[in-house]
Write a protein that holds these residues in place. Structure first.
Motif, PDB file in Angstrom:
ATOM      1  N   ILE A  23      25.645  16.363  11.100  1.00 24.25           N
ATOM      2  CA  ILE A  23      26.183  16.151  12.452  1.00 24.25           C
ATOM      3  C   ILE A  23      25.638  17.197  13.422  1.00 24.25           C
ATOM      4  N   CYS A  24      25.477  18.434  12.948  1.00 27.48           N
ATOM      5  CA  CYS A  24      25.090  19.515  13.864  1.00 27.48           C
ATOM      6  C   CYS A  24      23.661  19.346  14.386  1.00 27.48           C
ATOM      7  N   LYS A  25      22.796  18.828  13.544  1.00 26.52           N
ATOM      8  CA  LYS A  25      21.371  18.798  13.870  1.00 26.52           C
ATOM      9  C   LYS A  25      20.939  17.410  14.348  1.00 26.52           C
ATOM     10  N   LYS A  33      29.513  25.207   9.978  1.00 26.51           N
ATOM     11  CA  LYS A  33      29.336  26.640   9.731  1.00 26.51           C
ATOM     12  C   LYS A  33      28.092  27.129  10.475  1.00 26.51           C
ATOM     13  N   CYS A  34      26.889  26.657  10.041  1.00 29.68           N
ATOM     14  CA  CYS A  34      25.666  27.214  10.613  1.00 29.68           C
ATOM     15  C   CYS A  34      25.314  26.560  11.953  1.00 29.68           C
ATOM     16  N   ALA A  35      25.553  25.289  12.073  1.00 27.11           N
ATOM     17  CA  ALA A  35      25.251  24.491  13.278  1.00 27.11           C
ATOM     18  C   ALA A  35      23.760  24.244  13.487  1.00 27.11           C
ATOM     19  N   ILE A  36      22.945  24.603  12.495  1.00 25.08           N
ATOM     20  CA  ILE A  36      21.501  24.371  12.658  1.00 25.08           C
ATOM     21  C   ILE A  36      20.886  23.636  11.460  1.00 25.08           C
ATOM     22  N   GLY A  37      21.701  22.938  10.719  1.00 21.47           N
ATOM     23  CA  GLY A  37      21.166  22.092   9.654  1.00 21.47           C
ATOM     24  C   GLY A  37      20.793  22.827   8.382  1.00 21.47           C
ATOM     25  N   LEU A  38      21.399  23.997   8.127  1.00 28.47           N
ATOM     26  CA  LEU A  38      21.038  24.753   6.922  1.00 28.47           C
ATOM     27  C   LEU A  38      22.079  24.673   5.816  1.00 28.47           C
ATOM     28  N   CYS A  39      23.361  24.714   6.182  1.00 35.16           N
ATOM     29  CA  CYS A  39      24.388  24.919   5.152  1.00 35.16           C
ATOM     30  C   CYS A  39      24.920  23.620   4.541  1.00 35.16           C
ATOM     31  N   GLY A  40      24.778  22.513   5.215  1.00 33.45           N
ATOM     32  CA  GLY A  40      25.241  21.234   4.680  1.00 33.45           C
ATOM     33  C   GLY A  40      26.716  20.945   4.902  1.00 33.45           C
ATOM     34  N   HIS A  41      27.436  21.852   5.574  1.00 32.76           N
ATOM     35  CA  HIS A  41      28.876  21.675   5.787  1.00 32.76           C
ATOM     36  C   HIS A  41      29.227  20.395   6.532  1.00 32.76           C
ATOM     37  N   CYS A  42      28.348  19.988   7.454  1.00 32.50           N
ATOM     38  CA  CYS A  42      28.696  18.902   8.368  1.00 32.50           C
ATOM     39  C   CYS A  42      28.050  17.588   7.957  1.00 32.50           C
ATOM     40  N   GLN A  43      27.671  17.485   6.679  1.00 33.59           N
ATOM     41  CA  GLN A  43      26.964  16.275   6.250  1.00 33.59           C
ATOM     42  C   GLN A  43      27.856  15.041   6.406  1.00 33.59           C
TER      43      GLN A  43
HETATM   44  S1  FES Z   1      26.845  23.062  10.056  1.00 32.92           S
HETATM   45 FE1  FES Z   1      25.419  23.768   8.593  1.00 32.92          FE
HETATM   46  S2  FES Z   1      24.262  21.994   8.260  1.00 32.92           S
HETATM   47 FE2  FES Z   1      25.521  21.398   9.878  1.00 32.92          FE
END
Ligand code: FES
Ligand SMILES: Cc1cc2nc3c(=O)[nH]c(=O)nc-3n(C[C@H](O)[C@H](O)[C@H](O)COP(=O)(O)OP(=O)(O)OC[C@H]3O[C@@H](n4cnc5c(N)ncnc54)[C@H](O)[C@@H]3O)c2cc1C
Lengths: 150, 287
Positions: free
Chosen positions: B266-268, B250-260
């Motif tokens: 994964i994003c960060k 979702k955010c791609a910058i390590g804020l939302c936790g979607h890609c944990q």
């Molecule tokens: S996409 Fe939001 S934390 Fe990775």
């Protein structure tokens, strides 16, 4: 020109075989060449031989009446072609076609089976090597049916 | 021992949540389900610099936003290039874009492939299916500085000859003496004279020095797992294996936790990781 046991000795499949075993097996071996496009064997034919590929490129195919030949595997230098000679009813399950000019050593299955019966150390070695080849192919086939790239 | 970890750095952005409009210049059909978009910024002369392996968030207005790796040449920053496979709503809508259409771009995000750590080493790229797209920038980069690397080997596997991406480019590269390109398909028809079998089968015979090789693997997770195992069997150290991971974002910058994924985002922290960083998590369910 190299002798047949020298050719076998150079091949990956026979690495670690003792010279006396290679010599025994060379008694069952002949040098063969297949032209590009030539069928080495066809599904359902008697499997009384296996091939130790020295150079070239072979495809294993299944013929589908609707789609024509479907290539399901390829074999190259340092591979062995065919294990149906080991198990009854000794018949090929696929077609094998040389895609390029292919040089191989053909091993007479009947001759080898007799030698393995008479020398169980050789028989065990051969079974061990073929079991490794079969396990590798089984693993690859499992990955192939998994649709690995989807 | 080759350690890739220090090479994986994330590029910082000024306003990472604001999509920037990009105009589609050209659409190329790569296969029946995969296409490439070439894009330029609408409002600026901005050059899009990125590290091979990084991704962007692409926003199709009114449909949704998805992460897609950059598949173009890092030495051609005037043109942003993405290659996408149609799997669902957003990728389908994206496939309908034409030259002149506009979409939103955020990025580039994430860590890159260990291209600098690979200097002086043999480089082995193992790609499965659409996984070739995120690795293509590595090949461009290596060809631009070919003398810095030992052997450069690409092992590429896909379902069938119709699925082969970048076919013309692969043919051109294959004709070079300083690249080793091997392609294999799961099933071939009578016109196919190349390798048949899964990509892992190419590893034992591929021409590289396992003790001095950096390997980069991209494809679906199962393929990467088995590839890492096969590379290790060949003698490649675990920390010389880099993998690129995918998760919904979702955010791609390590804020939302979607890609944990386990202890990482994964994003960060990724998408490129070393095998030891992921190994214990890769075979676990529901991670
Ligand atoms: S996409 Fe939001 S934390 Fe990775
Ligand atoms: C860092 C990163 C880089 C990526 N780079 C690329 C790229 O370069 N090119 C590219 O084509 N895709 C890439 N992806 C995957 C891409 O983001 C997804 O395919 C996309 O989000 C799907 O969106 P959708 O709305 O079309 O499909 P959705 O509606 O989200 O999904 C439709 C169906 O496809 C399945 N699906 C979703 N994602 C994937 C996937 N990755 N692989 C297989 N099936 C999937 C879903 O499970 C669902 O069944 C990347 C993903 C990440 C995290």
């Amino acid at each position: 020109m190299k002798t047949l046991d020298e050719l076998l000795h150079e091949h990956e499949f026979f690495k670690g075989f003792k010279p006396e075993h290679l010599e025994l097996m060379a008694g069952c071996a002949t040098n063969v060449i297949f032209e590009a496009g030539e069928y080495i064997f066809r599904e359902g034919e008697n499997a009384d031989v296996f091939y130790v590929i020295r150079h070239g490129h072979v495809t294993l195919e299944i013929h589908d009446p609707r789609r024509g030949p479907i290539a399901i595997d390829t074999l190259q230098e340092n591979d062995v072609l065919g294990w149906s000679w080991l198990f009854a009813p000794y018949q090929w399950h696929f077609d094998a076609k040389a895609v390029k000019l292919t040089r191989a050593v053909a091993m007479d299955g009947k001759c080898l089976r007799t030698k393995c019966e008479n020398d169980h150390t050789l028989g065990y070695l051969m079974m061990q090597r073929f079991a490794t080849v079969l396990a590798d192919r089984l693993q690859q086939t499992r990955l192939q049916v998994l649709k690995l790239y989807d | 021992m080759i350690n890739l970890t220090p090479q994986l750095k994330t590029q910082q952005l000024t306003d990472p949540m604001q999509p920037e409009p990009f105009r589609v210049k050209r659409v190329m059909k790569e296969s029946y389900d995969t296409f490439t978009l070439e894009m330029e910024p609408v409002n600026s002369e901005r050059l899009f610099t990125f590290a091979p392996g990084q991704f962007n968030m692409l926003y199709i207005f009114g449909v949704g936003e998805i992460p897609i790796s950059i598949s173009g040449d890092p030495n051609q920053p005037a043109m942003l290039v993405h290659t996408t496979r149609i799997v669902g709503a957003v990728t389908k809508a994206m496939s309908k874009l034409k030259a002149g259409d506009v979409l939103g771009v955020r990025g580039p995000f994430g860590t890159g492939w260990p291209v600098s750590a690979a200097k002086g080493c043999d480089v082995v790229l193992v790609a499965g299916g659409i996984g070739l797209a995120p690795l293509r920038p590595v090949l461009y980069q290596m060809l631009a500085h070919r003398d810095r690397y030992g052997k450069v080997v690409l092992l590429y596997g896909c379902r069938s000859p119709e699925d082969i991406l970048f076919r013309k480019e692969l043919e051109k590269w294959r004709a070079r003496f300083d690249l080793e390109i091997f392609v294999t398909v799961d099933y071939g028809d009578s016109d196919w004279h190349g390798n048949v079998g899964v990509v892992t089968k190419l590893i034992p015979k591929a021409p590289f020095d396992a003790l001095n090789a950096v390997t980069m693997v991209c494809g679906p997770e199962v393929m990467m797992r088995f590839t890492a195992i096969e590379l290790q069997k060949r003698g490649v150290q675990g920390d010389a294996i880099a993998l690129s991971m995918e998760r919904n974002m979702k955010c791609a910058i390590g804020l939302c936790g979607h890609c944990q994924f386990g202890p990482t985002f994964i994003c960060k922290d990724g998408p490129v990781f070393t095998y030891p960083q992921l190994q214990s998590w890769l075979a676990q369910w529901e991670i």
